[in-house]
Enzyme design. Structure first.
Site, PDB file in Angstrom:
ATOM      1  N   TYR A 164      45.992  35.077  37.032  1.00 58.78           N
ATOM      2  CA  TYR A 164      44.739  35.222  37.760  1.00 58.78           C
ATOM      3  C   TYR A 164      44.659  34.213  38.258  1.00 58.78           C
ATOM      4  O   TYR A 164      44.281  34.025  39.439  1.00 58.78           O
ATOM      5  CB  TYR A 164      43.699  34.465  36.066  1.00 58.78           C
ATOM      6  N   LYS A 168      43.943  34.420  43.314  1.00 57.86           N
ATOM      7  CA  LYS A 168      42.724  33.907  43.337  1.00 57.86           C
ATOM      8  C   LYS A 168      43.161  33.243  44.569  1.00 57.86           C
ATOM      9  O   LYS A 168      43.100  32.838  45.501  1.00 57.86           O
ATOM     10  CB  LYS A 168      41.399  33.069  42.454  1.00 57.86           C
ATOM     11  N   ASN A 202      35.712  37.074  30.506  1.00 56.02           N
ATOM     12  CA  ASN A 202      35.411  35.663  29.954  1.00 56.02           C
ATOM     13  C   ASN A 202      35.394  35.814  28.358  1.00 56.02           C
ATOM     14  O   ASN A 202      35.221  34.704  27.725  1.00 56.02           O
ATOM     15  CB  ASN A 202      35.952  34.687  30.344  1.00 56.02           C
TER      16      ASN A 202
HETATM   17  P1  NAP Z   1      32.780  41.440  34.704  1.00 54.27           P
HETATM   18  O1  NAP Z   1      31.963  41.282  34.017  1.00 54.27           O
HETATM   19  O2  NAP Z   1      34.348  41.769  33.965  1.00 54.27           O
HETATM   20  O3  NAP Z   1      33.219  42.562  35.738  1.00 54.27           O
HETATM   21  C1  NAP Z   1      34.185  42.842  36.897  1.00 54.27           C
HETATM   22  C2  NAP Z   1      34.032  44.365  37.425  1.00 54.27           C
HETATM   23  O4  NAP Z   1      34.717  44.712  38.334  1.00 54.27           O
HETATM   24  C3  NAP Z   1      34.083  45.192  36.978  1.00 54.27           C
HETATM   25  O5  NAP Z   1      32.600  46.278  37.816  1.00 54.27           O
HETATM   26  C4  NAP Z   1      34.838  46.241  36.668  1.00 54.27           C
HETATM   27  O6  NAP Z   1      35.218  47.708  36.483  1.00 54.27           O
HETATM   28  C5  NAP Z   1      35.381  45.801  38.476  1.00 54.27           C
HETATM   29  N1  NAP Z   1      36.688  46.185  39.060  1.00 54.27           N
HETATM   30  C6  NAP Z   1      37.836  45.777  37.832  1.00 54.27           C
HETATM   31  N2  NAP Z   1      39.128  46.454  38.428  1.00 54.27           N
HETATM   32  C7  NAP Z   1      38.497  47.405  39.324  1.00 54.27           C
HETATM   33  C8  NAP Z   1      38.996  48.232  39.835  1.00 54.27           C
HETATM   34  N3  NAP Z   1      40.369  48.592  40.396  1.00 54.27           N
HETATM   35  N4  NAP Z   1      37.956  48.856  41.424  1.00 54.27           N
HETATM   36  C9  NAP Z   1      36.835  48.764  41.077  1.00 54.27           C
HETATM   37  N5  NAP Z   1      36.546  47.891  40.558  1.00 54.27           N
HETATM   38  C10 NAP Z   1      37.218  46.899  39.534  1.00 54.27           C
HETATM   39  O7  NAP Z   1      33.470  39.910  35.949  1.00 54.27           O
HETATM   40  P2  NAP Z   1      33.312  39.417  36.240  1.00 54.27           P
HETATM   41  O8  NAP Z   1      32.930  37.391  35.466  1.00 54.27           O
HETATM   42  O9  NAP Z   1      31.587  40.214  36.271  1.00 54.27           O
HETATM   43  O10 NAP Z   1      33.664  39.090  37.835  1.00 54.27           O
HETATM   44  C11 NAP Z   1      32.960  39.044  38.892  1.00 54.27           C
HETATM   45  C12 NAP Z   1      34.235  38.627  39.614  1.00 54.27           C
HETATM   46  O11 NAP Z   1      34.070  37.040  39.500  1.00 54.27           O
HETATM   47  C13 NAP Z   1      35.872  38.644  39.887  1.00 54.27           C
HETATM   48  O12 NAP Z   1      36.571  38.787  40.774  1.00 54.27           O
HETATM   49  C14 NAP Z   1      35.982  37.411  38.585  1.00 54.27           C
HETATM   50  O13 NAP Z   1      37.479  37.276  39.414  1.00 54.27           O
HETATM   51  C15 NAP Z   1      34.898  36.308  39.900  1.00 54.27           C
HETATM   52  N6  NAP Z   1      34.565  35.120  38.284  1.00 54.27           N
HETATM   53  C16 NAP Z   1      34.660  35.174  37.337  1.00 54.27           C
HETATM   54  C17 NAP Z   1      34.565  33.664  37.302  1.00 54.27           C
HETATM   55  C18 NAP Z   1      33.413  33.624  35.566  1.00 54.27           C
HETATM   56  O14 NAP Z   1      33.293  32.815  35.226  1.00 54.27           O
HETATM   57  N7  NAP Z   1      32.984  35.269  35.014  1.00 54.27           N
HETATM   58  C19 NAP Z   1      34.343  32.497  37.252  1.00 54.27           C
HETATM   59  C20 NAP Z   1      34.919  33.072  38.465  1.00 54.27           C
HETATM   60  C21 NAP Z   1      35.082  34.101  38.948  1.00 54.27           C
HETATM   61  P3  NAP Z   1      35.082  48.713  35.455  1.00 54.27           P
HETATM   62  O15 NAP Z   1      34.335  48.347  34.243  1.00 54.27           O
HETATM   63  O16 NAP Z   1      35.481  49.710  35.808  1.00 54.27           O
HETATM   64  O17 NAP Z   1      36.153  47.059  34.174  1.00 54.27           O
END
Ligand code: NAP
Length: 241
Positions: A164, A168, A202
């Site tokens: 991961y 990034k 997470n």
């Molecule tokens: P999340 O709730 O798990 O959402 C991830 C989203 O990505 C979901 O809608 C998922 O769809 C979609 N996805 C995954 N693989 C895909 C694919 N092959 N095609 C289309 N959609 C896909 O996570 P989140 O925390 O909101 O993350 C959003 C972004 O923020 C990510 O890039 C993550 O790395 C980044 N981020 C998050 C955090 C944090 O603390 N949460 C911190 C830093 C960065 P499904 O429902 O179909 O799986």
């Protein structure tokens, strides 16, 4: 061609992506809800519309060339152009990811979605973005991808993660290369960190809300024409590469 500003948010069916769609929808924009699962996608569209957003579903699996091409065709038909692309879809690839024991497949799937997915979708959407007066691209990265922070003793950089975190870092590097190639266009492309947000990604351990996490992406999506490009930002400002 419509006067309404349009955006595509990948992975917008839940978490931070959903809140980015809600925030841009509240500005009166047409928001494309990019999501791979039909049921989850339509549920998000219904919820966004109920909140007053002009949301439309965009079937999209970022790991699939044909899906990205079909998404571009759908947006062209719907809006004629694309003003803002938010590459938000992301996965961890699964834990643990200690580098001495990690399954290479775990590294591959993280990079496939978090990096190749961004390049694939960006390039599929570029012809539509080039038709916009003020195109913006936001790549959802993370401070765990910051090599400076990862190598700073005591810095908060999350668990050891050989898939991961480097995915990034790779995404940050790709963002800089896009900015270099596009420097003489009106396209601004930046990487964003949402902070540690409580989402499925997470196990809802983050201390920020998805709405708080969406704020930096919304800010970078609405940059003025003289705004930065090729940068890495969170709510506090510039994040070191
Ligand atoms: P999340 O709730 O798990 O959402 C991830 C989203 O990505 C979901 O809608 C998922 O769809 C979609 N996805 C995954 N693989 C895909 C694919 N092959 N095609 C289309 N959609 C896909 O996570 P989140 O925390 O909101 O993350 C959003 C972004 O923020 C990510 O890039 C993550 O790395 C980044 N981020 C998050 C955090 C944090 O603390 N949460 C911190 C830093 C960065 P499904 O429902 O179909 O799986």
């Amino acid at each position: 061609m419509t006067e309404q500003t349009s955006a595509l948010i990948t992975g917008a069916n839940k978490g931070i992506g959903y809140e980015i769609a809600a925030g841009l929808g509240a500005l009166g924009w047409a928001v494309g809800v990019g999501a791979r699962d039909e049921e989850r996608r339509e549920a998000a569209v219904v919820k966004l519309r109920a909140a007053g957003a002009d949301a439309f579903g965009v079937p999209l699996d970022v790991t699939d060339d044909a899906s990205a091409a079909a998404a571009a065709a759908l947006i062209e038909e719907h809006a004629g152009r694309l003003d803002v692309l938010i590459n938000n879809a992301g996965i961890t690839g699964g834990m643990p990811q200690t580098p001495t024991t990690v399954d290479l497949r775990t590294v591959f799937v993280a990079v496939e979605t978090n990096v190749f997915g961004v390049i694939r979708v960006t390039n599929a959407m570029l012809p539509l973005l080039r038709r916009s007066a003020s195109p913006r691209i936001v790549n959802m990265s993370s401070t765990v991808g910051s090599l400076t922070l990862q190598s700073t003793p005591g810095a908060e950089t999350g668990p050891i993660a050989a898939a991961y975190s480097p995915s990034k870092t790779f995404l940050n590097a790709v963002t800089v290369q896009y900015a270099k190639e596009l420097h003489d266009t009106n396209i601004l492309i930046n990487a964003a960190c949402p902070g540690y947000v409580a989402t499925d990604l997470n196990g809802f351990r983050g201390h920020r809300t998805p709405e708080q996490g969406a704020a930096i992406a919304i800010r970078l999506a609405t940059l003025p024409n003289d705004g930065p490009t090729g940068g890495f930002f969170d709510d506090a400002g510039i994040v070191p590469w």
